[in-house]
Design an enzyme around this catalytic site. Structure first.
Site, PDB file in Angstrom:
ATOM      1  N   ARG A 105     -16.478  11.608  13.516  1.00  0.00           N
ATOM      2  CA  ARG A 105     -16.364  11.136  12.226  1.00  0.00           C
ATOM      3  C   ARG A 105     -16.768   9.515  12.046  1.00  0.00           C
ATOM      4  NH1 ARG A 105     -11.025  13.279   9.715  1.00  0.00           N
ATOM      5  NH2 ARG A 105     -11.131  11.198   8.717  1.00  0.00           N
ATOM      6  N   ARG A 162     -11.740  11.353  19.440  1.00  0.00           N
ATOM      7  CA  ARG A 162     -11.884  12.531  18.752  1.00  0.00           C
ATOM      8  C   ARG A 162     -13.300  12.938  18.599  1.00  0.00           C
ATOM      9  NH1 ARG A 162      -8.223  13.538  13.347  1.00  0.00           N
ATOM     10  NH2 ARG A 162      -9.651  12.057  12.305  1.00  0.00           N
ATOM     11  N   LYS A 177      -2.611  16.903  11.158  1.00  0.00           N
ATOM     12  CA  LYS A 177      -2.630  17.840  10.162  1.00  0.00           C
ATOM     13  C   LYS A 177      -3.646  18.924  10.158  1.00  0.00           C
ATOM     14  CE  LYS A 177      -3.223  14.369   7.195  1.00  0.00           C
ATOM     15  NZ  LYS A 177      -3.270  13.228   8.057  1.00  0.00           N
ATOM     16  N   ARG A 185      -2.239  12.250  -1.747  1.00  0.00           N
ATOM     17  CA  ARG A 185      -2.209  11.019  -1.172  1.00  0.00           C
ATOM     18  C   ARG A 185      -1.721   9.891  -1.820  1.00  0.00           C
ATOM     19  NH1 ARG A 185      -6.408  12.496   2.965  1.00  0.00           N
ATOM     20  NH2 ARG A 185      -6.547  10.869   4.498  1.00  0.00           N
ATOM     21  N   ARG A 234      -7.010   2.930   6.768  1.00  0.00           N
ATOM     22  CA  ARG A 234      -6.645   4.147   6.527  1.00  0.00           C
ATOM     23  C   ARG A 234      -5.124   4.267   6.876  1.00  0.00           C
ATOM     24  NH1 ARG A 234     -10.258   7.859  10.878  1.00  0.00           N
ATOM     25  NH2 ARG A 234      -9.086   9.540   9.749  1.00  0.00           N
TER      26      ARG A 234
HETATM   27  P1  AMP Z   1      -9.049  12.787   5.967  1.00  0.00           P
HETATM   28  O1  AMP Z   1     -10.188  13.851   6.585  1.00  0.00           O
HETATM   29  O2  AMP Z   1      -8.005  13.417   5.356  1.00  0.00           O
HETATM   30  O3  AMP Z   1      -8.488  11.897   6.891  1.00  0.00           O
HETATM   31  O4  AMP Z   1      -9.805  12.130   4.855  1.00  0.00           O
HETATM   32  C1  AMP Z   1     -11.080  11.037   5.200  1.00  0.00           C
HETATM   33  C2  AMP Z   1     -11.237  10.258   3.938  1.00  0.00           C
HETATM   34  O5  AMP Z   1     -11.615  10.876   2.737  1.00  0.00           O
HETATM   35  C3  AMP Z   1     -10.025   9.150   3.761  1.00  0.00           C
HETATM   36  O6  AMP Z   1     -10.034   8.173   4.423  1.00  0.00           O
HETATM   37  C4  AMP Z   1     -10.311   8.944   2.128  1.00  0.00           C
HETATM   38  O7  AMP Z   1     -11.586   8.059   2.002  1.00  0.00           O
HETATM   39  C5  AMP Z   1     -10.794  10.110   1.565  1.00  0.00           C
HETATM   40  N1  AMP Z   1      -9.828  11.038   1.078  1.00  0.00           N
HETATM   41  C6  AMP Z   1      -9.417  12.302   1.643  1.00  0.00           C
HETATM   42  N2  AMP Z   1      -8.489  13.175   0.908  1.00  0.00           N
HETATM   43  C7  AMP Z   1      -8.332  11.956   0.000  1.00  0.00           C
HETATM   44  C8  AMP Z   1      -7.057  12.012  -1.194  1.00  0.00           C
HETATM   45  N3  AMP Z   1      -6.379  12.919  -1.239  1.00  0.00           N
HETATM   46  N4  AMP Z   1      -7.328  10.964  -2.106  1.00  0.00           N
HETATM   47  C9  AMP Z   1      -8.094   9.915  -1.752  1.00  0.00           C
HETATM   48  N5  AMP Z   1      -9.147   9.777  -0.807  1.00  0.00           N
HETATM   49  C10 AMP Z   1      -9.195  10.993   0.143  1.00  0.00           C
END
Ligand code: AMP
Length: 212
Positions: A158, A126, A13, A87, A169
């Site tokens: 990360r 990554r 994404k 989400r 996740r």
């Molecule tokens: P991402 O970078 O999109 O993989 O997000 C990393 C982490 O941020 C996720 O595993 C969640 O802990 C938190 N997070 C990101 N976006 C959301 C969302 N829309 N709702 C809830 N938690 C989020």
């Protein structure tokens, strides 16, 4: 053109969103990036967010909805890419209301389809450039000494890119996020692209879905 990129962690994404920003001038709204910025603040909220993110669980709806609300405005004319948001079903409902408020609509929701087996290797190898956010991968796009895009020499991994957090996740994705596929299918704006292909081919397929 306002779109959502929907898919499990490691589906690509962020990579595709960055290309749409560079090539089409769209605005990427990644709640993950916003939360990573917030967690470095030494506030109580920042510390709580960091703990939740590192475990791989979702932060609360009101926090991420608030972050998105702060960013949406009437002005942006090239369109938004929602990356990692919504989400949950509550976030999807909230996004609909927020877009109404700024007189915008959602054109497409793109489901990025990948096999679960590839996600572990994509995520575990990554790394990200600290300067510009470019993503590298130990096998498919090895991290150079200096970033090919911005010249930075500093890269990081990360905290949640490990097998244990990835399991959580993925579980959060299937439990809370995958129902959005049915939700947007019913609304009529769901499309899907094959996220297993080479990055350039995914970008081509995505462009043909969006612009024909
Ligand atoms: P991402 O970078 O999109 O993989 O997000 C990393 C982490 O941020 C996720 O595993 C969640 O802990 C938190 N997070 C990101 N976006 C959301 C969302 N829309 N709702 C809830 N938690 C989020």
């Amino acid at each position: 053109m306002n779109i959502i990129l929907l898919g499990p962690p490691g589906a690509g994404k962020g990579t595709q969103a960055r290309r749409l920003v560079e090539e089409r001038g769209m605005v990427q709204l990644s709640t993950g990036d916003m939360l990573r910025a917030a967690r470095t603040s030494q506030t109580e909220m920042g510390k709580r967010v960091a703990e939740v993110m590192d475990s791989g669980n979702l932060v609360t709806d009101d926090i991420v909805i608030g972050l998105i609300e702060e960013q949406l405005s009437y002005e942006n004319s090239n369109g938004y890419i929602f990356d990692g948001f919504p989400r949950t079903l509550a976030q999807a409902d909230a996004l609909g209301e927020l877009l109404d408020k700024v007189d915008k609509r959602l054109n497409f929701v793109i489901e990025m389809r990948v096999d679960d087996d590839v996600l572990v290797s994509r995520i575990v190898g990554r790394s990200t450039c600290d300067g510009c956010g470019e993503v590298y991968h130990s096998v498919t796009k090895p991290q150079p000494v200096t970033c090919g895009l911005c010249g930075s020499k500093i890269f990081s991994r990360r905290a949640d890119d490990n097998e244990l957090a990835l399991k959580t996740r993925l579980m959060a994705y299937y439990k809370d996020t995958s129902p959005l596929i049915g939700y947007y299918y019913a609304k009529g704006n769901l499309r899907s692209v094959n996220g297993l292909q080479d990055i350039n081919l995914v970008a081509e397929e995505l462009a043909s879905v969006l612009w024909g």
